[in-house]
Design a protein around this motif. Sequence first.
Motif, PDB file in Angstrom:
ATOM      1  N   PHE A 138      83.158  54.910  -1.043  1.00 39.99           N
ATOM      2  CA  PHE A 138      83.217  55.063   0.408  1.00 39.99           C
ATOM      3  C   PHE A 138      84.392  55.939   0.832  1.00 39.99           C
ATOM      4  CE2 PHE A 138      80.344  51.366   0.873  1.00 39.99           C
ATOM      5  CZ  PHE A 138      79.495  51.897   1.830  1.00 39.99           C
ATOM      6  N   ILE A 139      85.430  56.035   0.005  1.00 38.55           N
ATOM      7  CA  ILE A 139      86.539  56.939   0.309  1.00 38.55           C
ATOM      8  C   ILE A 139      86.043  58.382   0.318  1.00 38.55           C
ATOM      9  CG2 ILE A 139      88.665  57.919  -0.620  1.00 38.55           C
ATOM     10  CD1 ILE A 139      89.227  55.367   0.748  1.00 38.55           C
ATOM     11  N   VAL A 140      85.272  58.749  -0.703  1.00 42.14           N
ATOM     12  CA  VAL A 140      84.719  60.108  -0.784  1.00 42.14           C
ATOM     13  C   VAL A 140      83.754  60.350   0.368  1.00 42.14           C
ATOM     14  CG1 VAL A 140      83.363  61.693  -2.193  1.00 42.14           C
ATOM     15  CG2 VAL A 140      85.021  60.180  -3.282  1.00 42.14           C
ATOM     16  N   THR A 141      82.893  59.374   0.637  1.00 39.71           N
ATOM     17  CA  THR A 141      81.941  59.517   1.739  1.00 39.71           C
ATOM     18  C   THR A 141      82.660  59.686   3.067  1.00 39.71           C
ATOM     19  OG1 THR A 141      80.270  58.182   0.596  1.00 39.71           O
ATOM     20  CG2 THR A 141      80.066  58.368   2.981  1.00 39.71           C
ATOM     21  N   GLY A 142      83.667  58.861   3.324  1.00 39.23           N
ATOM     22  CA  GLY A 142      84.405  58.959   4.581  1.00 39.23           C
ATOM     23  C   GLY A 142      85.118  60.287   4.728  1.00 39.23           C
ATOM     24  N   THR A 143      85.721  60.771   3.639  1.00 42.86           N
ATOM     25  CA  THR A 143      86.423  62.052   3.691  1.00 42.86           C
ATOM     26  C   THR A 143      85.457  63.199   3.959  1.00 42.86           C
ATOM     27  OG1 THR A 143      88.099  61.219   2.145  1.00 42.86           O
ATOM     28  CG2 THR A 143      87.961  63.597   2.440  1.00 42.86           C
ATOM     29  N   ALA A 144      84.301  63.177   3.262  1.00 40.11           N
ATOM     30  CA  ALA A 144      83.318  64.246   3.442  1.00 40.11           C
ATOM     31  C   ALA A 144      82.783  64.271   4.872  1.00 40.11           C
ATOM     32  CB  ALA A 144      82.178  64.067   2.445  1.00 40.11           C
ATOM     33  N   TRP A 145      82.434  63.101   5.412  1.00 36.29           N
ATOM     34  CA  TRP A 145      81.893  63.067   6.767  1.00 36.29           C
ATOM     35  C   TRP A 145      82.969  63.315   7.813  1.00 36.29           C
ATOM     36  CZ3 TRP A 145      77.124  63.379   8.591  1.00 36.29           C
ATOM     37  CH2 TRP A 145      76.079  63.159   7.700  1.00 36.29           C
ATOM     38  N   LYS A 146      84.219  63.057   7.486  1.00 40.23           N
ATOM     39  CA  LYS A 146      85.312  63.410   8.398  1.00 40.23           C
ATOM     40  C   LYS A 146      85.395  64.920   8.555  1.00 40.23           C
ATOM     41  CE  LYS A 146      90.290  62.759   9.063  1.00 40.23           C
ATOM     42  NZ  LYS A 146      91.527  62.150   8.481  1.00 40.23           N
TER      43      LYS A 146
ATOM     44  N   ASP B  29      87.490  50.876   3.321  1.00 43.56           N
ATOM     45  CA  ASP B  29      87.788  52.212   2.817  1.00 43.56           C
ATOM     46  C   ASP B  29      87.091  53.296   3.620  1.00 43.56           C
ATOM     47  OD1 ASP B  29      85.456  51.123   1.907  1.00 43.56           O
ATOM     48  OD2 ASP B  29      85.801  51.501  -0.219  1.00 43.56           O
ATOM     49  N   LEU B  30      85.842  53.052   4.067  1.00 45.18           N
ATOM     50  CA  LEU B  30      85.123  54.039   4.863  1.00 45.18           C
ATOM     51  C   LEU B  30      85.850  54.301   6.181  1.00 45.18           C
ATOM     52  CD1 LEU B  30      82.600  55.819   5.299  1.00 45.18           C
ATOM     53  CD2 LEU B  30      81.505  53.809   6.332  1.00 45.18           C
ATOM     54  N   VAL B  31      86.285  53.222   6.846  1.00 47.03           N
ATOM     55  CA  VAL B  31      86.983  53.363   8.126  1.00 47.03           C
ATOM     56  C   VAL B  31      88.331  54.052   7.925  1.00 47.03           C
ATOM     57  CG1 VAL B  31      87.736  52.147  10.193  1.00 47.03           C
ATOM     58  CG2 VAL B  31      85.896  51.205   8.805  1.00 47.03           C
ATOM     59  N   THR B  32      89.052  53.650   6.886  1.00 46.41           N
ATOM     60  CA  THR B  32      90.368  54.229   6.628  1.00 46.41           C
ATOM     61  C   THR B  32      90.274  55.727   6.371  1.00 46.41           C
ATOM     62  OG1 THR B  32      91.125  52.130   5.682  1.00 46.41           O
ATOM     63  CG2 THR B  32      92.399  54.103   5.148  1.00 46.41           C
ATOM     64  N   ALA B  33      89.294  56.144   5.579  1.00 45.89           N
ATOM     65  CA  ALA B  33      89.177  57.556   5.231  1.00 45.89           C
ATOM     66  C   ALA B  33      88.622  58.384   6.379  1.00 45.89           C
ATOM     67  CB  ALA B  33      88.283  57.711   4.005  1.00 45.89           C
ATOM     68  N   MET B  34      87.791  57.797   7.221  1.00 44.00           N
ATOM     69  CA  MET B  34      87.065  58.588   8.210  1.00 44.00           C
ATOM     70  C   MET B  34      87.761  58.620   9.569  1.00 44.00           C
ATOM     71  SD  MET B  34      82.995  58.374   8.815  1.00 44.00           S
ATOM     72  CE  MET B  34      82.137  59.596   9.814  1.00 44.00           C
ATOM     73  N   THR B  35      88.130  57.467  10.093  1.00 47.05           N
ATOM     74  CA  THR B  35      88.711  57.426  11.444  1.00 47.05           C
ATOM     75  C   THR B  35      90.061  56.735  11.501  1.00 47.05           C
ATOM     76  OG1 THR B  35      87.658  55.319  12.025  1.00 47.05           O
ATOM     77  CG2 THR B  35      86.382  57.325  12.398  1.00 47.05           C
ATOM     78  N   ALA B  36      90.412  55.983  10.437  1.00 44.60           N
ATOM     79  CA  ALA B  36      91.645  55.160  10.439  1.00 44.60           C
ATOM     80  C   ALA B  36      91.675  54.209  11.627  1.00 44.60           C
ATOM     81  CB  ALA B  36      92.882  56.050  10.421  1.00 44.60           C
ATOM     82  N   GLY B  37      90.495  53.828  12.117  1.00 48.08           N
ATOM     83  CA  GLY B  37      90.415  52.915  13.245  1.00 48.08           C
ATOM     84  C   GLY B  37      90.505  53.586  14.593  1.00 48.08           C
ATOM     85  N   GLY B  38      90.729  54.878  14.625  1.00 47.81           N
ATOM     86  CA  GLY B  38      90.957  55.579  15.879  1.00 47.81           C
ATOM     87  C   GLY B  38      89.696  56.190  16.463  1.00 47.81           C
TER      88      GLY B  38
ATOM     89  N   GLY C 229      92.971  55.618  18.816  1.00 48.84           N
ATOM     90  CA  GLY C 229      93.577  54.332  19.142  1.00 48.84           C
ATOM     91  C   GLY C 229      93.115  53.310  18.132  1.00 48.84           C
ATOM     92  N   TYR C 230      92.468  52.260  18.593  1.00 51.10           N
ATOM     93  CA  TYR C 230      91.782  51.347  17.671  1.00 51.10           C
ATOM     94  C   TYR C 230      90.341  51.135  18.134  1.00 51.10           C
ATOM     95  CZ  TYR C 230      93.570  47.916  21.122  1.00 51.10           C
ATOM     96  OH  TYR C 230      93.899  47.239  22.268  1.00 51.10           O
ATOM     97  N   SER C 231      89.745  52.212  18.669  1.00 48.55           N
ATOM     98  CA  SER C 231      88.384  52.137  19.209  1.00 48.55           C
ATOM     99  C   SER C 231      87.325  51.974  18.131  1.00 48.55           C
ATOM    100  CB  SER C 231      88.087  53.389  20.036  1.00 48.55           C
ATOM    101  OG  SER C 231      88.193  54.554  19.234  1.00 48.55           O
ATOM    102  N   SER C 232      87.620  52.376  16.874  1.00 52.53           N
ATOM    103  CA  SER C 232      86.658  52.194  15.778  1.00 52.53           C
ATOM    104  C   SER C 232      87.181  51.208  14.742  1.00 52.53           C
ATOM    105  CB  SER C 232      86.343  53.544  15.120  1.00 52.53           C
ATOM    106  OG  SER C 232      87.509  54.111  14.547  1.00 52.53           O
ATOM    107  N   ASP C 233      88.075  50.333  15.179  1.00 50.59           N
ATOM    108  CA  ASP C 233      88.655  49.337  14.273  1.00 50.59           C
ATOM    109  C   ASP C 233      87.599  48.327  13.846  1.00 50.59           C
ATOM    110  OD1 ASP C 233      90.755  48.431  12.826  1.00 50.59           O
ATOM    111  OD2 ASP C 233      91.760  47.381  14.454  1.00 50.59           O
ATOM    112  N   LEU C 234      87.718  47.840  12.603  1.00 50.45           N
ATOM    113  CA  LEU C 234      86.852  46.786  12.079  1.00 50.45           C
ATOM    114  C   LEU C 234      87.736  45.654  11.548  1.00 50.45           C
ATOM    115  CD1 LEU C 234      84.004  48.734  10.225  1.00 50.45           C
ATOM    116  CD2 LEU C 234      83.920  47.640  12.462  1.00 50.45           C
ATOM    117  N   PRO C 235      87.182  44.441  11.381  1.00 52.52           N
ATOM    118  CA  PRO C 235      88.012  43.306  10.975  1.00 52.52           C
ATOM    119  C   PRO C 235      88.810  43.522   9.699  1.00 52.52           C
ATOM    120  CG  PRO C 235      85.914  42.510  11.776  1.00 52.52           C
ATOM    121  CD  PRO C 235      85.818  44.005  11.744  1.00 52.52           C
ATOM    122  N   ALA C 236      88.243  44.202   8.702  1.00 55.76           N
ATOM    123  CA  ALA C 236      88.975  44.406   7.450  1.00 55.76           C
ATOM    124  C   ALA C 236      90.213  45.250   7.668  1.00 55.76           C
ATOM    125  CB  ALA C 236      88.059  45.065   6.412  1.00 55.76           C
ATOM    126  N   LEU C 237      90.122  46.262   8.527  1.00 55.28           N
ATOM    127  CA  LEU C 237      91.286  47.101   8.824  1.00 55.28           C
ATOM    128  C   LEU C 237      92.305  46.327   9.650  1.00 55.28           C
ATOM    129  CD1 LEU C 237      92.241  50.016   8.328  1.00 55.28           C
ATOM    130  CD2 LEU C 237      91.306  50.613  10.554  1.00 55.28           C
TER     131      LEU C 237
END
Length: 307
Positions: free
Chosen positions: A131-139, A245-254, A256-264
């Motif tokens: 998911f790190i690779v997927t998040g980076t690619a889609w970012k 990992d997907l959230v961290t690599a793609m949006t980091a929750g931002g 702000g924290y508009s795309s935050d998820l419980p794991a983050l």
Amino acid sequence: MEPIVNTSKSKSAPAPTLADRLQRFLPKLVMAPTMLVTVVCIYGYIFWTAALSFTNSRFLPSFNFAGWVQYQKLMENDRWITSITNLAIFGLLFMLIALVLGVGLAILLDQNIRQEGAIRTIYLYPMALSFIVTGTAWKWILNPGLGIEKLMHDWGFSQFRFDWLVDSDMAIYTLVIAAVWQSSGFIMAMFLAGLRGIDASIIKAAQIDGASLPTIYWKIILPCLRPVFFSAVIITSHIAIKSFDLVTAMTAGGPGYSSDLPALFMYAHSFTRGQIGLGAASAMMMLAGILAILVPYLYSELREKKS
């Protein structure tokens, strides 16, 4: 006539040798370290996290019992409420779209089309990525200054906009796109295996009765795949709840924290903000969410086996 006397003596079983005893206990000895690590590192840490959630632990663990204080703080935390709302949006859309695409692709490949192996490999390939690779690619792909939007502008479509990644109202949907892209192929493989296990005589009998192909799939085949549906829901819901990992690599929750998820949220409060007790409480809420899905499924499966 004299009775026949059996003079043969029953032979007693030979005493087990050292090799026999080793052969009996060797599997247990080999599995013992694995079982010990599993008990300590999984179930032990679950109970340890549960204990910390009832304390006022901050930077270091503290075992002073504080009751439900951390859970009360959790429910009053705006970021936690946002992360739960985002999880509901992300989880439902991710599961629904991945299931629809997976079932559709499986039915398509079940028609014995040409180049089935190549198509199946193409759809399954994203699952081989982390998911790190997927998040980076889609970012990169969704970056307004680098990806699709810039490409369309270079082609002359200057009014085209696709800036969801930097839009606080739409950022959560970019996570859905990336997660569906990675996981729908795996769902396809699950349903394709289920479809190939259906008895062909059932389909032939339905065709003889005049049933159309869509009717056969909708009324006969798909109901037979109920265990596959349950498994797909369990897997996708588990992926959604623990997505980090997907959230961290793609949006980091931002933004702000508009795309935050419980794991983050759990990671941020446990390891960067020095609120171990609050982070432990959020982790236990995530575990409760997984159990709320898993326990009814296991109960229904066990009840069917007993009946």
